[in-house]
Design a protein around this motif. Structure first.
Motif, short mmCIF file in Angstrom:
data_model
loop_
_atom_site.label_atom_id
_atom_site.label_comp_id
_atom_site.label_asym_id
_atom_site.label_seq_id
_atom_site.Cartn_x
_atom_site.Cartn_y
_atom_site.Cartn_z
N VAL A 562 44.54 54.66 45.02
CA VAL A 562 43.95 55.83 45.05
C VAL A 562 44.46 56.58 43.49
O VAL A 562 43.73 57.11 42.94
N VAL A 563 45.77 56.78 43.88
CA VAL A 563 46.42 57.64 43.01
C VAL A 563 47.04 57.25 41.58
O VAL A 563 46.62 57.77 40.47
N ARG A 564 47.31 55.94 41.61
CA ARG A 564 47.80 55.44 40.44
C ARG A 564 46.77 54.78 39.63
O ARG A 564 46.86 54.94 38.30
N LEU A 565 45.94 53.96 40.22
CA LEU A 565 44.78 53.35 39.51
C LEU A 565 43.35 53.90 39.52
O LEU A 565 42.44 53.53 38.99
N GLN A 566 43.26 55.10 40.39
CA GLN A 566 42.11 55.69 40.52
C GLN A 566 40.74 54.88 40.85
O GLN A 566 39.60 55.11 40.74
N HIS A 567 41.08 53.70 41.85
CA HIS A 567 39.74 52.95 42.21
C HIS A 567 39.07 53.71 43.19
O HIS A 567 39.39 54.48 44.13
N ARG A 568 37.83 53.18 43.03
CA ARG A 568 36.95 53.82 44.27
C ARG A 568 37.28 53.11 45.74
O ARG A 568 37.59 52.32 45.68
N ALA A 635 36.00 65.34 50.91
CA ALA A 635 36.15 63.97 50.98
C ALA A 635 35.12 63.43 51.04
O ALA A 635 34.83 62.06 51.01
N ALA A 636 33.78 63.84 51.24
CA ALA A 636 32.43 63.37 51.50
C ALA A 636 31.93 62.31 50.54
O ALA A 636 31.53 61.13 51.10
N VAL A 637 32.06 62.23 49.25
CA VAL A 637 31.71 61.27 48.34
C VAL A 637 32.44 59.96 48.48
O VAL A 637 31.83 58.94 48.47
#
Length: 652
Positions: A562-568, A635-637
């Motif tokens: 989530v934080v390092r790679l920003q993946h969905r 956080a909805a999205v």
């Protein structure tokens, strides 16, 4: 659960070292076709420099027959790409306007889409390329006529995948990457995030390590994938031996490589994460501020997608913890040095020679104590200036209390034992709380009472309160606001829970010995718990953190992605399935991932007012550092992205 690679931003690439016979174009062409046909789950292939003829033809390159045969083979391979719905890049000698060029030929959809000539021609020691070839700098035209069709010709070409437009490919050839200013740097600045290198690299002592480091470093410097295909031992051994060392690297990490010194054809396949590379560039303002000195022509090609259940790339279940013991020990040493140096600097700045630390016998407070002890040793301070306080409460077990008290004694620190039972009961009476109701008030009253004691004792002795909470607890908000959330310097704030355990174990083996080491190993074996609820009748810990918030093994995996790679979220779910296999069910992975997002968003307010603490790795949640997030973000999205998976998971 099958997924389409492009939907998660992946491109599967095969880097090839085909069996080769010098000057036997028909044989070499057949080996290329065979290798592609035997790898049906891949649609993009890179082959070595001059692979159609072999690199070591020497003065045979002056023979028109050899060059003409290579030209015919290119046409055959172009037709082959249409039949098998693949894209390939092959190396061949190309004649143009009285000059011969060492070229990469891009083939896709039955067509020759572009030809890239080599720019830097080695002509020292064992290399004599200028004897046969001209440099790209000598080009007199940007198009080449081929059977009545105009083909883009030059090293200013970029190739863009129609099915995944973020995938932009740039090409250089062998020596190009060994020079001071490789063309791939300019290609990357111009947008190429997959860099191909067709190479013929003879083997020498120590060259394998240098080559691997070169490929890794260029991929990292360019924030790109770097795909390097090298000729094998089928090349002439008159004076040299070629090993066939082909590699795929992504942003500094080797994803795959071939076995060397094999006469049969070799292929290494890896799934390159284009989405990750694009995001790395978004975040890097140095990349954004770079400018290319040249303009580039963009050629579109159809990249056939691949459907798969398993990724062809390593997906670490513990991204913060290296799997190799030697590397893990090195990382623990580095982290411990960062932590101790950070605390030592704060002590020097404040002039404080006294500190206060609450110890529970758990992992986090133990690590913080060890860091504090070594910081004192580093500065030459007496360990008696470390005021350790253990504060038994309603949930404290004999095991953890005993470990805490014995550890403080063996380390030579000051020790106070202050029970919080009476103070908390008085507080319950003051606010009218029923002690038999074991709710959040019951738990947090104990945490805040402990912090009050620690803060006040710090004032009493003129020292600093050392924080013990770790990075994973901050991500989940598993800390009591204005309780263990607060301190005067938090030494563990950059260390995730999965790594804390290894750090304490490393300290037990590398920094301490004897009874201290034995206690530290027992701390590592103790279940993670805040010990705020009464234990079982047999005295064992009843309240286990992971029963409430979920396995830290999963949450640290989520935190990294989530934080390092920003993946969905949906991509993280897919990657978690790859990493954990049968260790967790799809339903468990989805449930705890939803939990992570809910807690991560709702608990940002705690991270917005963190005490100071050292950054130790690439993931940090300090509002003054790498992570800035509104405390009221919704956080909805992200949860909706996961909700779409509920039906799929329910069918499994």
């Amino acid at each position: 659960m099958e997924i389409r690679m492009a939907s998660h931003g992946f491109v599967r690439i095969g880097v090839c070292t085909p069996a080769t016979k010098v000057a036997d174009v028909a044989y070499n062409c057949e080996q290329i076709r065979k290798l592609v046909a035997e790898t049906p789950d891949c649609r993009f292939f890179l082959f070595p420099e001059l692979c159609l003829t072999a690199y070591t033809c020497a003065d045979l390159f002056f023979q028109p027959l050899l060059v003409d045969q290579a030209r015919k083979a290119i046409v055959q391979l172009a037709e082959f790409t249409a039949e098998h719905r693949v894209t390939m890049v092959v190396g061949a000698p190309i004649a143009h306007r009285g000059r011969l060029f060492n070229c990469a030929v891009f083939l896709s959809g039955g067509r020759i889409l572009g030809i890239v000539p080599k720019r830097f021609l080695p002509n020292t020691q064992e290399f004599y390329e200028e004897r046969w070839f001209s440099s790209a700098a000598d080009l007199t035209a940007t198009e080449l006529m081929w059977d009545g069709e105009s083909i883009p010709f030059g090293n200013d070409l970029l190739f863009r995948a129609e099915g995944l437009p973020d995938c932009m490919i740039g090409i250089e050839i062998c020596e190009d990457v060994w020079v001071a200013n490789p063309p791939s740097g300019q290609l990357a600045v111009a947008g190429a995030n997959v860099l191909l290198n067709l190479s013929a690299s003879p083997e020498l002592l120590g060259k394998m390590e240098y080559r691997r480091a070169l490929v890794q470093n260029q991929s990292a410097r360019c924030l790109a994938a770097y795909v390097y295909a090298s000729s094998g031992p089928g090349e002439s051994s008159t004076d040299l031996v070629f090993s066939g060392h082909s590699l795929i690297a992504e942003n500094g990490t080797i994803l795959a490589e071939t076995e060397r010194f094999r006469f049969d054809s070799q292929i290494a396949v890896a799934d390159v994460d284009i989405e990750r590379l694009v995001n790395e560039r978004f975040k890097n303002n140095s990349y954004g501020g770079a400018r290319s000195d040249a303009s580039y022509r963009v050629i579109d090609f159809l990249l056939t997608d691949v459907t798969t259940e398993r990724l062809r790339r390593p997906v670490a279940a513990t991204p913060f913890v290296p799997p190799v013991e030697e590397e893990r020990a090195h990382r623990c040493h580095e982290i411990f040095e960062i932590q101790t140096t950070g605390l030592a600097k704060r002590l020097l700045h404040t002039g404080a020679k006294r500190v206060v630390i609450g110890i529970s016998g758990g992992l986090d407070s133990t690590l913080a104590l060890l860091v504090t002890v070594k910081a004192f040793d580093k500065l030459g301070y007496d360990r008696s200036g470390i005021e350790t306080i253990t504060m038994p409460g309603f949930g404290t077990t004999q095991r953890t209390r005993g470990n805490a008290e014995r550890l403080a004694e063996l380390l030579g620190t000051g020790l106070r034992v202050i029970s919080i039972d009476a103070a908390v009961r008085q507080h319950f009476a003051d606010i009218g709380h029923d002690e038999t109701v074991h709710d959040i008030t019951y738990e947090n009253s104990q945490a805040r009472e402990r912090t009050q004691i620690l803060m006040n004792v710090a004032n009493q002795v003129g020292g600093l309160l050392i924080g013990t909470g770790d990075l994973s607890e901050l991500a989940l908000g598993w800390c009591t606001y204005n309780g263990d959330h607060m301190s005067m310097y938090a030494v563990n704030t950059g260390v995730p829970k999965t790594l804390v355990r290894y750090l304490v174990a490393w300290c037990a083996d590398a920094e301490f010995s004897g009874d201290i080491s034995a206690i530290l190993h027992d701390v590592c074996d103790t279940p993670v718990s805040p010990e705020l609820l009464p234990p079982h009748e047999n005295g064992e810990i009843k309240q286990r953190t992971e029963d409430k918030v979920g396995p830290y093994l999963l949450h640290d995996f989520y935190l990294y992605h989530v934080v390092r790679l920003q993946h969905r979220p949906s991509k993280i779910f897919f990657l978690a399935r790859q990493a954990f296999g049968d260790q967790f069910t799809a339903r468990e992975i989805l449930h705890w991932l939803q939990t992570f997002y809910r807690r991560f968003f709702s608990q940002q307010f705690k991270r917005s007012c963190l005490p100071d603490g050292p950054k130790v790795g690439s993931v940090v949640l300090s509002p003054r550092g790498d992570w800035r997030m509104p405390s009221d973000a919704n956080a909805a999205v992200w949860l909706n992205d996961l909700k779409q998976l509920e039906g799929v998971v329910g069918e499994e």
